[in-house]
Design a protein around this motif. Structure first.
Motif, PDB file in Angstrom:
ATOM      1  N   LEU A  73       0.833  -1.204   0.000  1.00 45.75           N
ATOM      2  CA  LEU A  73       0.000   0.000   0.000  1.00 45.75           C
ATOM      3  C   LEU A  73       0.864   1.249   0.000  1.00 45.75           C
ATOM      4  N   GLY A  74       0.695   2.103  -1.010  1.00 43.34           N
ATOM      5  CA  GLY A  74       1.343   3.407  -1.034  1.00 43.34           C
ATOM      6  C   GLY A  74       0.382   4.468  -0.511  1.00 43.34           C
ATOM      7  N   ILE A  75       0.866   5.319   0.395  1.00 43.87           N
ATOM      8  CA  ILE A  75       0.028   6.370   0.985  1.00 43.87           C
ATOM      9  C   ILE A  75       0.546   7.732   0.546  1.00 43.87           C
ATOM     10  N   CYS A  76      -0.339   8.570  -0.004  1.00 40.09           N
ATOM     11  CA  CYS A  76      -0.054   9.939  -0.441  1.00 40.09           C
ATOM     12  C   CYS A  76       1.088   9.932  -1.468  1.00 40.09           C
ATOM     13  N   VAL A  77       2.238  10.527  -1.165  1.00 43.84           N
ATOM     14  CA  VAL A  77       3.357  10.484  -2.109  1.00 43.84           C
ATOM     15  C   VAL A  77       3.785   9.037  -2.350  1.00 43.84           C
ATOM     16  N   GLY A  78       3.595   8.171  -1.357  1.00 41.69           N
ATOM     17  CA  GLY A  78       3.882   6.751  -1.546  1.00 41.69           C
ATOM     18  C   GLY A  78       3.041   6.144  -2.655  1.00 41.69           C
ATOM     19  N   MET A  79       1.801   6.618  -2.815  1.00 47.75           N
ATOM     20  CA  MET A  79       0.952   6.186  -3.931  1.00 47.75           C
ATOM     21  C   MET A  79       1.471   6.758  -5.245  1.00 47.75           C
ATOM     22  N   GLN A  80       1.877   8.026  -5.229  1.00 44.94           N
ATOM     23  CA  GLN A  80       2.373   8.656  -6.455  1.00 44.94           C
ATOM     24  C   GLN A  80       3.644   7.974  -6.953  1.00 44.94           C
ATOM     25  N   LEU A  81       4.445   7.431  -6.022  1.00 46.20           N
ATOM     26  CA  LEU A  81       5.655   6.704  -6.413  1.00 46.20           C
ATOM     27  C   LEU A  81       5.339   5.466  -7.250  1.00 46.20           C
ATOM     28  N   TYR A 152      -7.554   1.291 -13.459  1.00 44.10           N
ATOM     29  CA  TYR A 152      -6.774   1.175 -12.228  1.00 44.10           C
ATOM     30  C   TYR A 152      -7.393   1.900 -11.039  1.00 44.10           C
ATOM     31  N   THR A 153      -8.472   2.637 -11.261  1.00 44.94           N
ATOM     32  CA  THR A 153      -9.094   3.391 -10.168  1.00 44.94           C
ATOM     33  C   THR A 153      -9.932   2.470  -9.300  1.00 44.94           C
ATOM     34  N   LEU A 154      -9.571   2.389  -8.027  1.00 46.90           N
ATOM     35  CA  LEU A 154     -10.361   1.630  -7.060  1.00 46.90           C
ATOM     36  C   LEU A 154     -11.417   2.523  -6.428  1.00 46.90           C
ATOM     37  N   ALA A 155     -11.059   3.809  -6.208  1.00 47.03           N
ATOM     38  CA  ALA A 155     -12.008   4.789  -5.669  1.00 47.03           C
ATOM     39  C   ALA A 155     -11.629   6.157  -6.224  1.00 47.03           C
ATOM     40  N   SER A 156     -12.641   7.005  -6.383  1.00 45.16           N
ATOM     41  CA  SER A 156     -12.397   8.335  -6.955  1.00 45.16           C
ATOM     42  C   SER A 156     -12.919   9.421  -6.028  1.00 45.16           C
ATOM     43  N   LYS A 162     -12.012  15.383 -11.388  1.00 46.96           N
ATOM     44  CA  LYS A 162     -12.109  14.016 -10.870  1.00 46.96           C
ATOM     45  C   LYS A 162     -10.743  13.349 -10.967  1.00 46.96           C
ATOM     46  N   PHE A 163     -10.353  12.634  -9.912  1.00 42.28           N
ATOM     47  CA  PHE A 163      -9.074  11.924  -9.955  1.00 42.28           C
ATOM     48  C   PHE A 163      -9.158  10.664  -9.097  1.00 42.28           C
ATOM     49  N   SER A 164      -8.118   9.861  -9.171  1.00 41.97           N
ATOM     50  CA  SER A 164      -8.085   8.600  -8.421  1.00 41.97           C
ATOM     51  C   SER A 164      -7.717   8.869  -6.967  1.00 41.97           C
ATOM     52  N   ALA A 165      -8.642   8.585  -6.068  1.00 44.81           N
ATOM     53  CA  ALA A 165      -8.348   8.661  -4.634  1.00 44.81           C
ATOM     54  C   ALA A 165      -7.659   7.383  -4.174  1.00 44.81           C
ATOM     55  N   SER A 166      -7.893   6.287  -4.928  1.00 47.21           N
ATOM     56  CA  SER A 166      -7.258   5.006  -4.622  1.00 47.21           C
ATOM     57  C   SER A 166      -7.073   4.239  -5.918  1.00 47.21           C
ATOM     58  N   ILE A 167      -5.933   3.547  -6.033  1.00 49.39           N
ATOM     59  CA  ILE A 167      -5.656   2.742  -7.220  1.00 49.39           C
ATOM     60  C   ILE A 167      -5.342   1.308  -6.797  1.00 49.39           C
ATOM     61  N   TRP A 168      -5.485   0.388  -7.756  1.00 47.47           N
ATOM     62  CA  TRP A 168      -5.297  -1.034  -7.454  1.00 47.47           C
ATOM     63  C   TRP A 168      -4.852  -1.757  -8.710  1.00 47.47           C
ATOM     64  N   ARG A 169      -3.780  -2.525  -8.572  1.00 47.62           N
ATOM     65  CA  ARG A 169      -3.331  -3.408  -9.647  1.00 47.62           C
ATOM     66  C   ARG A 169      -2.642  -4.609  -9.011  1.00 47.62           C
ATOM     67  N   ASP A 170      -3.237  -5.790  -9.203  1.00 45.52           N
ATOM     68  CA  ASP A 170      -2.696  -7.019  -8.611  1.00 45.52           C
ATOM     69  C   ASP A 170      -2.562  -6.845  -7.094  1.00 45.52           C
ATOM     70  N   ASN A 171      -1.347  -6.957  -6.556  1.00 52.03           N
ATOM     71  CA  ASN A 171      -1.146  -6.840  -5.108  1.00 52.03           C
ATOM     72  C   ASN A 171      -0.794  -5.424  -4.672  1.00 52.03           C
ATOM     73  N   TYR A 173      -1.667  -1.447  -4.062  1.00 52.27           N
ATOM     74  CA  TYR A 173      -2.742  -0.508  -3.773  1.00 52.27           C
ATOM     75  C   TYR A 173      -2.136   0.858  -3.481  1.00 52.27           C
ATOM     76  N   GLY A 174      -2.905   1.902  -3.737  1.00 49.62           N
ATOM     77  CA  GLY A 174      -2.478   3.237  -3.349  1.00 49.62           C
ATOM     78  C   GLY A 174      -3.667   4.047  -2.892  1.00 49.62           C
ATOM     79  N   VAL A 175      -3.436   4.938  -1.923  1.00 58.89           N
ATOM     80  CA  VAL A 175      -4.472   5.894  -1.500  1.00 58.89           C
ATOM     81  C   VAL A 175      -3.832   7.279  -1.446  1.00 58.89           C
ATOM     82  N   GLN A 176      -4.501   8.259  -2.056  1.00 60.11           N
ATOM     83  CA  GLN A 176      -3.972   9.621  -2.048  1.00 60.11           C
ATOM     84  C   GLN A 176      -4.196  10.293  -0.693  1.00 60.11           C
ATOM     85  N   PHE A 177      -5.271   9.920  -0.025  1.00 64.57           N
ATOM     86  CA  PHE A 177      -5.575  10.478   1.293  1.00 64.57           C
ATOM     87  C   PHE A 177      -4.708   9.825   2.364  1.00 64.57           C
ATOM     88  N   HIS A 178      -4.804  10.360   3.578  1.00 62.00           N
ATOM     89  CA  HIS A 178      -4.059   9.818   4.716  1.00 62.00           C
ATOM     90  C   HIS A 178      -5.025   9.030   5.602  1.00 62.00           C
TER      91      HIS A 178
END
Length: 196
Positions: A73-81, A152-156, A162-171, A173-178
């Motif tokens: 799981l990537g969180i915030c900038v961790g998701m952007q990475l 790839y958008t799990l939640a928007s 409009k943008f991806s608040a959460s993404i998902w591919r295989d194992n 995940y990313g969330v832009q929020f904290h």
């Protein structure tokens, strides 16, 4: 047990405090051998995406991260990475998701950075958002967003666009929020991740 990938660009304290509140065991990943000790991983991140990617590359952990097969799981900038490229620093990212991180248009009545609570709407069935109703509020702090891509958008969510608040591919995940700063539903999401 969750391994937090440390590379000098993450807000570790608020995340570890949330995991401790929830009774979720965790430890730190500083080197390649540490990955074997955990069955889930979190990539935290705050600040500048280009600088964060440079720090991550400096650790030598990039090949291991790209090869991970356990829930990550990537969180915030961790998701952007996790994306292919970020306009912040015009930098190539990990490329796990073939989508880009873009800058908000600052020429609107909306303030940038986007700071505050926004409603999040899951778009796919996934255990990460179990027991989190559509439209639940999560806490965001960011000037860059991940382009919306239905594949790839799990939640928007919507702020300026409009943008991806959460993404998902295989194992991955990313969330832009904290989630660690998002109250009960954020804690539910962290619990869900610990059970994936």
């Amino acid at each position: 047990m969750i391994g937090i990938i440390t590379y000098g660009a993450g807000n570790i304290f608020s995340l570890t405090a949330a995991l401790e509140r929830l009774g979720i065991p965790y430890g730190m990943i500083n080197k390649e051998e540490d990955f074997e000790r955990y069955d889930r991983y979190i990539i935290p991140g705050v600040g500048h995406a280009g600088a964060a990617m440079a720090k991550l590359e400096h650790t030598g952990l990039v090949p291991e991260i790209k090869a991970l097969k356990k829930p990550t799981l990537g969180i915030c900038v961790g998701m952007q990475l996790l994306t292919a490229h970020s306009e912040e620093g015009d930098a190539n990212m990990l490329g796990i998701f073939p989508i880009n991180t873009l800058k908000f248009d600052g020429n609107t009545e909306f303030k940038v950075p986007h700071t505050g609570w926004n409603q999040v709407f899951p778009e796919k069935e996934n255990p990460l958002f179990e027991n989190i109703p559509a439209g639940s509020h999560f806490y965001f702090v960011h000037s860059y967003f991940i382009e919306y891509n239905k594949a790839y958008t799990l939640a928007s969510t919507t702020y300026i666009n409009k943008f991806s608040a959460s993404i998902w591919r295989d194992n991955f995940y990313g969330v832009q929020f904290h989630p660690e700063k998002s109250g009960a539903y954020g804690e539910t999401l962290l619990k869900n991740f610990s059970n994936l």
